[in-house]
Design an enzyme around this catalytic site. Structure first.
Site, PDB file in Angstrom:
ATOM      1  N   ARG A   1       0.863  -1.181   0.000  1.00 59.90           N
ATOM      2  CA  ARG A   1       0.000   0.000   0.000  1.00 59.90           C
ATOM      3  C   ARG A   1       0.901   1.232   0.000  1.00 59.90           C
ATOM      4  O   ARG A   1       1.973   1.230   0.639  1.00 59.90           O
ATOM      5  CB  ARG A   1      -0.867   0.031   1.257  1.00 59.90           C
ATOM      6  CG  ARG A   1      -1.983  -0.990   1.264  1.00 59.90           C
ATOM      7  CD  ARG A   1      -3.139  -0.576   0.343  1.00 59.90           C
ATOM      8  NE  ARG A   1      -4.282  -1.450   0.456  1.00 59.90           N
ATOM      9  CZ  ARG A   1      -4.535  -2.484  -0.360  1.00 59.90           C
ATOM     10  NH1 ARG A   1      -3.711  -2.787  -1.338  1.00 59.90           N
ATOM     11  NH2 ARG A   1      -5.630  -3.207  -0.194  1.00 59.90           N
TER      12      ARG A   1
ATOM     13  N   GLU B   1      -3.595   7.700  -4.251  1.00 63.06           N
ATOM     14  CA  GLU B   1      -3.955   7.236  -5.605  1.00 63.06           C
ATOM     15  C   GLU B   1      -5.236   7.904  -6.095  1.00 63.06           C
ATOM     16  O   GLU B   1      -6.145   8.110  -5.287  1.00 63.06           O
ATOM     17  CB  GLU B   1      -4.137   5.711  -5.585  1.00 63.06           C
ATOM     18  CG  GLU B   1      -2.847   5.006  -5.254  1.00 63.06           C
ATOM     19  CD  GLU B   1      -3.008   3.503  -5.040  1.00 63.06           C
ATOM     20  OE1 GLU B   1      -4.095   2.959  -5.286  1.00 63.06           O
ATOM     21  OE2 GLU B   1      -2.019   2.886  -4.615  1.00 63.06           O
TER      22      GLU B   1
ATOM     23  N   HIS C   1      -1.590   0.609  -9.676  1.00 61.55           N
ATOM     24  CA  HIS C   1      -2.175  -0.348  -8.723  1.00 61.55           C
ATOM     25  C   HIS C   1      -2.848  -1.518  -9.461  1.00 61.55           C
ATOM     26  O   HIS C   1      -4.075  -1.647  -9.439  1.00 61.55           O
ATOM     27  CB  HIS C   1      -3.179   0.351  -7.788  1.00 61.55           C
ATOM     28  CG  HIS C   1      -3.435  -0.430  -6.522  1.00 61.55           C
ATOM     29  ND1 HIS C   1      -3.734   0.156  -5.323  1.00 61.55           N
ATOM     30  CD2 HIS C   1      -3.443  -1.776  -6.289  1.00 61.55           C
ATOM     31  CE1 HIS C   1      -3.923  -0.772  -4.403  1.00 61.55           C
ATOM     32  NE2 HIS C   1      -3.747  -1.966  -4.971  1.00 61.55           N
TER      33      HIS C   1
HETATM   34  O1  LIG Z   1      -4.807  -4.069  -3.484  1.00 57.88           O
HETATM   35  C1  LIG Z   1      -5.344  -5.114  -3.646  1.00 57.88           C
HETATM   36  C2  LIG Z   1      -5.803  -5.976  -2.609  1.00 57.88           C
HETATM   37  O2  LIG Z   1      -5.700  -5.641  -1.411  1.00 57.88           O
HETATM   38  O3  LIG Z   1      -6.318  -7.050  -2.945  1.00 57.88           O
END
Ligand SMILES: O=CC(=O)O
Length: 314
Positions: free
Chosen positions: A233, A262, A280
């Site tokens: 993250r 983001e 992402h």
């Molecule tokens: O970011 C993606 C997830 O947490 O699955």
């Protein structure tokens, strides 16, 4: 099954998930509502479930606004956008989508390592812009054999380690406690891990403890030849510190799939060729997103037919 109200807090980004939910439930799409507060108010007594994602979960305020809420089924493995203590307190069940996405995220971590060290994106741009006709591309850095340090040796961390081992990379890791049945070298602090590896990968969950786990001290320990990879993250990294370190060449490079705010990415990074930036997309393959959607729906179906949840967290 009677019609059950489900609030979707994430944007309706995946048609398959939408279709599966709409087939079974009355779906309320929060992101489509012009006035979200009014939308919640008018449907609050019908909503018994929430479907969220890595970026859009359910905070304490939303949970408190929904008196009939029983379950949150997240289309993500990370649950940092769901107020878990609040759910525990109110007896609301929470599920996520582990395992089915592990391979994709680990594949992407290795892809980022290769892309940064072998300059895959820059050399692609070199060909497209016609520069190759004027001269050969510069030499890059070998990946095989580089030491890889992993922050968080859970399912995804282990899958990254397994892949990196196939590239003859010595593996070390940091986690809150040393793992008993693991042969990789353990460091009890992230600074020590960073000082002893060439590529540092973030693969842990985002919690209050791991927010900014990669700070100035860690970045300096990784150093001007070190490469930072983030498939966790954005808030795992102190982003302004990372940007300064990259601009001042105190950090060798970075491969980033996630960012603090983001979809806003610090624009100073756009002109750095030792940085690879992705929007992402760790789990963003057709196969994996479908498997995640099936788990989201499967958990809701299990809950509303009084069967055991498939992947419960709370
Ligand atoms: O970011 C993606 C997830 O947490 O699955």
């Amino acid at each position: 099954m009677e019609t059950i109200g489900v609030l979707m807090t994430c944007p309706p980004f995946f048609p398959y998930l939408l279709e599966q939910l709409e087939k079974r439930f009355t779906l309320y799409k929060l992101q489509n509502a012009p006035d979200k507060t009014q939308f919640i108010n008018s449907h609050k007594n019908s909503i018994r479930a929430i479907v969220g994602s890595g970026g859009f979960g359910a905070d304490a305020k939303l949970i408190d606004q929904l008196p009939k809420l029983e379950i949150i089924s997240s289309h993500s493995v990370g649950l940092d956008k769901v107020d878990l203590p609040k759910c525990k307190e109110k007896g609301i069940r929470v599920t996520n989508t582990p395992d089915v996405l592990t391979d994709d995220v680990a594949d992407l971590a290795i892809g980022l390592m290769l892309a940064v060290l072998r300059r895959l994106c820059e050399s692609d741009r070199y060909v497209r812009s016609g520069k190759w006709k004027k001269g050969v591309y510069k030499l890059t850095t070998k990946f095989t054999g580089k030491s890889v340090g992993i922050i968080g040796l859970g399912r995804i961390g282990m899958a990254i380690a397994k892949r990196a081992e196939a590239f003859s990379c010595p593996i070390s890791y940091y986690s809150r406690t040393e793992k008993r049945d693991v042969k990789y070298k353990y460091y009890p602090s992230v600074v020590e891990l960073a000082a002893n590896c060439q590529i540092l990968v973030i693969a842990c969950a985002l919690t209050e403890e791991t927010r900014h786990i990669v700070n100035r001290e860690v970045i300096n320990a990784l150093g001007p030849m070190g490469v930072l990879i983030n498939i966790g993250r954005g808030p795992h990294i102190d982003e302004p510190e990372m940007v300064s370190a990259l601009l001042e060449s105190r950090l060798g490079g970075a491969g980033l799939d996630v960012f603090e705010d983001e979809p806003n990415v610090p624009e100073q990074l756009f002109r750095l060729e030792n940085v690879v930036l992705l929007p992402h997309v760790g789990t963003a393959t057709v196969e994996t997103r479908k498997a995640m959607a099936d788990l989201v729906v499967g958990n809701l179906e299990a809950h509303f037919s009084n069967k055991p949840l498939l992947t419960p967290v709370v």
